[in-house]
Motif scaffolding. Sequence first.
Motif, PDB file in Angstrom:
ATOM      1  N   CYS A  13       0.823  -1.206   0.000  1.00  0.00           N
ATOM      2  CA  CYS A  13       0.000   0.000   0.000  1.00  0.00           C
ATOM      3  C   CYS A  13       0.860   1.260   0.000  1.00  0.00           C
ATOM      4  O   CYS A  13       0.446   2.303  -0.525  1.00  0.00           O
ATOM      5  N   ALA A  14       2.062   1.168   0.563  1.00  0.00           N
ATOM      6  CA  ALA A  14       2.951   2.325   0.598  1.00  0.00           C
ATOM      7  C   ALA A  14       3.337   2.796  -0.799  1.00  0.00           C
ATOM      8  O   ALA A  14       3.661   3.970  -0.999  1.00  0.00           O
ATOM      9  N   CYS A  15       3.306   1.899  -1.774  1.00  0.00           N
ATOM     10  CA  CYS A  15       3.634   2.276  -3.148  1.00  0.00           C
ATOM     11  C   CYS A  15       2.693   3.357  -3.672  1.00  0.00           C
ATOM     12  O   CYS A  15       3.046   4.105  -4.592  1.00  0.00           O
ATOM     13  N   LEU A  16       1.499   3.437  -3.095  1.00  0.00           N
ATOM     14  CA  LEU A  16       0.473   4.367  -3.560  1.00  0.00           C
ATOM     15  C   LEU A  16       0.502   5.685  -2.792  1.00  0.00           C
ATOM     16  O   LEU A  16      -0.363   6.527  -2.988  1.00  0.00           O
ATOM     17  N   THR A  17       1.500   5.855  -1.934  1.00  0.00           N
ATOM     18  CA  THR A  17       1.589   7.036  -1.082  1.00  0.00           C
ATOM     19  C   THR A  17       2.831   7.866  -1.435  1.00  0.00           C
ATOM     20  O   THR A  17       3.550   7.568  -2.395  1.00  0.00           O
ATOM     21  N   GLU A  18       3.081   8.863  -0.617  1.00  0.00           N
ATOM     22  CA  GLU A  18       4.265   9.709  -0.795  1.00  0.00           C
ATOM     23  C   GLU A  18       5.547   8.889  -0.734  1.00  0.00           C
ATOM     24  O   GLU A  18       6.533   9.203  -1.408  1.00  0.00           O
ATOM     25  N   GLY A  20       6.003   5.945  -1.914  1.00  0.00           N
ATOM     26  CA  GLY A  20       6.216   5.381  -3.240  1.00  0.00           C
ATOM     27  C   GLY A  20       6.669   6.418  -4.240  1.00  0.00           C
ATOM     28  O   GLY A  20       7.538   6.154  -5.084  1.00  0.00           O
ATOM     29  N   SER A  21       6.116   7.612  -4.144  1.00  0.00           N
ATOM     30  CA  SER A  21       6.481   8.680  -5.077  1.00  0.00           C
ATOM     31  C   SER A  21       7.932   9.109  -4.913  1.00  0.00           C
ATOM     32  O   SER A  21       8.576   9.518  -5.876  1.00  0.00           O
ATOM     33  N   SER A  22       8.441   9.026  -3.684  1.00  0.00           N
ATOM     34  CA  SER A  22       9.818   9.465  -3.421  1.00  0.00           C
ATOM     35  C   SER A  22      10.837   8.340  -3.536  1.00  0.00           C
ATOM     36  O   SER A  22      12.027   8.555  -3.300  1.00  0.00           O
ATOM     37  N   ALA A  23      10.395   7.140  -3.896  1.00  0.00           N
ATOM     38  CA  ALA A  23      11.311   5.995  -3.998  1.00  0.00           C
ATOM     39  C   ALA A  23      12.367   6.246  -5.072  1.00  0.00           C
ATOM     40  O   ALA A  23      12.100   6.859  -6.107  1.00  0.00           O
ATOM     41  N   HIS A  24      13.571   5.761  -4.805  1.00  0.00           N
ATOM     42  CA  HIS A  24      14.708   5.955  -5.720  1.00  0.00           C
ATOM     43  C   HIS A  24      14.653   4.945  -6.863  1.00  0.00           C
ATOM     44  O   HIS A  24      14.417   3.751  -6.643  1.00  0.00           O
ATOM     45  N   ARG A 193      13.578   1.652  -5.080  1.00  0.00           N
ATOM     46  CA  ARG A 193      13.879   1.325  -3.679  1.00  0.00           C
ATOM     47  C   ARG A 193      13.296   2.405  -2.774  1.00  0.00           C
ATOM     48  O   ARG A 193      13.546   3.593  -2.971  1.00  0.00           O
ATOM     49  N   PHE A 194      12.524   1.971  -1.784  1.00  0.00           N
ATOM     50  CA  PHE A 194      11.998   2.925  -0.809  1.00  0.00           C
ATOM     51  C   PHE A 194      13.151   3.631  -0.101  1.00  0.00           C
ATOM     52  O   PHE A 194      14.085   2.984   0.372  1.00  0.00           O
ATOM     53  N   THR A 195      13.076   4.930  -0.024  1.00  0.00           N
ATOM     54  CA  THR A 195      14.056   5.694   0.753  1.00  0.00           C
ATOM     55  C   THR A 195      13.458   6.172   2.067  1.00  0.00           C
ATOM     56  O   THR A 195      14.194   6.582   2.966  1.00  0.00           O
ATOM     57  N   ASP A 196      12.149   6.130   2.179  1.00  0.00           N
ATOM     58  CA  ASP A 196      11.462   6.511   3.407  1.00  0.00           C
ATOM     59  C   ASP A 196      11.357   5.276   4.293  1.00  0.00           C
ATOM     60  O   ASP A 196      10.674   4.312   3.960  1.00  0.00           O
ATOM     61  N   MET A 197      12.057   5.293   5.422  1.00  0.00           N
ATOM     62  CA  MET A 197      12.068   4.132   6.304  1.00  0.00           C
ATOM     63  C   MET A 197      10.727   3.917   7.002  1.00  0.00           C
ATOM     64  O   MET A 197      10.526   2.915   7.687  1.00  0.00           O
ATOM     65  N   ASN A 198       9.804   4.864   6.862  1.00  0.00           N
ATOM     66  CA  ASN A 198       8.470   4.715   7.429  1.00  0.00           C
ATOM     67  C   ASN A 198       7.463   4.250   6.380  1.00  0.00           C
ATOM     68  O   ASN A 198       6.257   4.485   6.525  1.00  0.00           O
ATOM     69  N   SER A 199       7.950   3.595   5.333  1.00  0.00           N
ATOM     70  CA  SER A 199       7.047   3.191   4.250  1.00  0.00           C
ATOM     71  C   SER A 199       5.905   2.312   4.755  1.00  0.00           C
ATOM     72  O   SER A 199       4.757   2.440   4.313  1.00  0.00           O
ATOM     73  N   GLY A 200       6.194   1.405   5.689  1.00  0.00           N
ATOM     74  CA  GLY A 200       5.146   0.550   6.220  1.00  0.00           C
ATOM     75  C   GLY A 200       4.055   1.333   6.937  1.00  0.00           C
ATOM     76  O   GLY A 200       2.873   0.969   6.874  1.00  0.00           O
ATOM     77  N   LEU A 201       4.434   2.421   7.609  1.00  0.00           N
ATOM     78  CA  LEU A 201       3.446   3.267   8.280  1.00  0.00           C
ATOM     79  C   LEU A 201       2.605   4.028   7.263  1.00  0.00           C
ATOM     80  O   LEU A 201       1.391   4.195   7.434  1.00  0.00           O
ATOM     81  N   TRP A 202       3.258   4.499   6.202  1.00  0.00           N
ATOM     82  CA  TRP A 202       2.508   5.146   5.123  1.00  0.00           C
ATOM     83  C   TRP A 202       1.466   4.187   4.552  1.00  0.00           C
ATOM     84  O   TRP A 202       0.304   4.554   4.326  1.00  0.00           O
TER      85      TRP A 202
END
Length: 213
Positions: A13-18, A20-24, A193-202
Amino acid sequence: SCRIINDFTAEACACLTEAGSSAHCVLGAPGPRPDGPIGIIGAGTGLGTASLIRDSHGSWLPLPAEGGHVIFPFIGKEAAFQDFAAREFGLACLSGDHVLSGRGLRLLHLFLTGERREAHEIAAEALRSETGTLRWYARFYARACRNWALSTLCTGGLFITLRNPLVTECAAFREAFYEGSHRGLLERIPVRRFTDMNSGLWGSAWFGMRMTA
């Protein structure tokens, strides 16, 4: 009300959030994500996998999976490590959970160097520069990513949860991801690659908002 969800359902679900948008962008062309199913994979204490598909109404549907328990494929000279790790684990065959988790990283480093180190020490040292441990681990990680991309046909992109960016930046990662058949298909799949370590929370927040919509 509350809902218990799988950790990689949240990562999907994080892929659909900020997050995901900021992933490298690791492989493929940066820019807008193409349409199509999305794959998610990541290793930590085990190897987690999930995917996202559209339902009949066009809404995103997260699908949990157990791809980490699939038997891991070894190639050529890697058979010596396969035998070594199988003996250490006391198992006849190994899965991605065994090979890419912290336990697998410890055994890989021991096999290559003779050093018994904790996984966090190896990640902080041997995976921070161009070492044999990094090259082997990057090759294994890329192979798991490649297999999941082909299994899910995630033309909308493959997202990776990974704390150490050098693993995906290593040349061995690119080589292993594109090795074998269907390179043309794989080259059309953007790998991020997710750069936001809070991706699971997103992702959990996105899921919770959908529940209350």
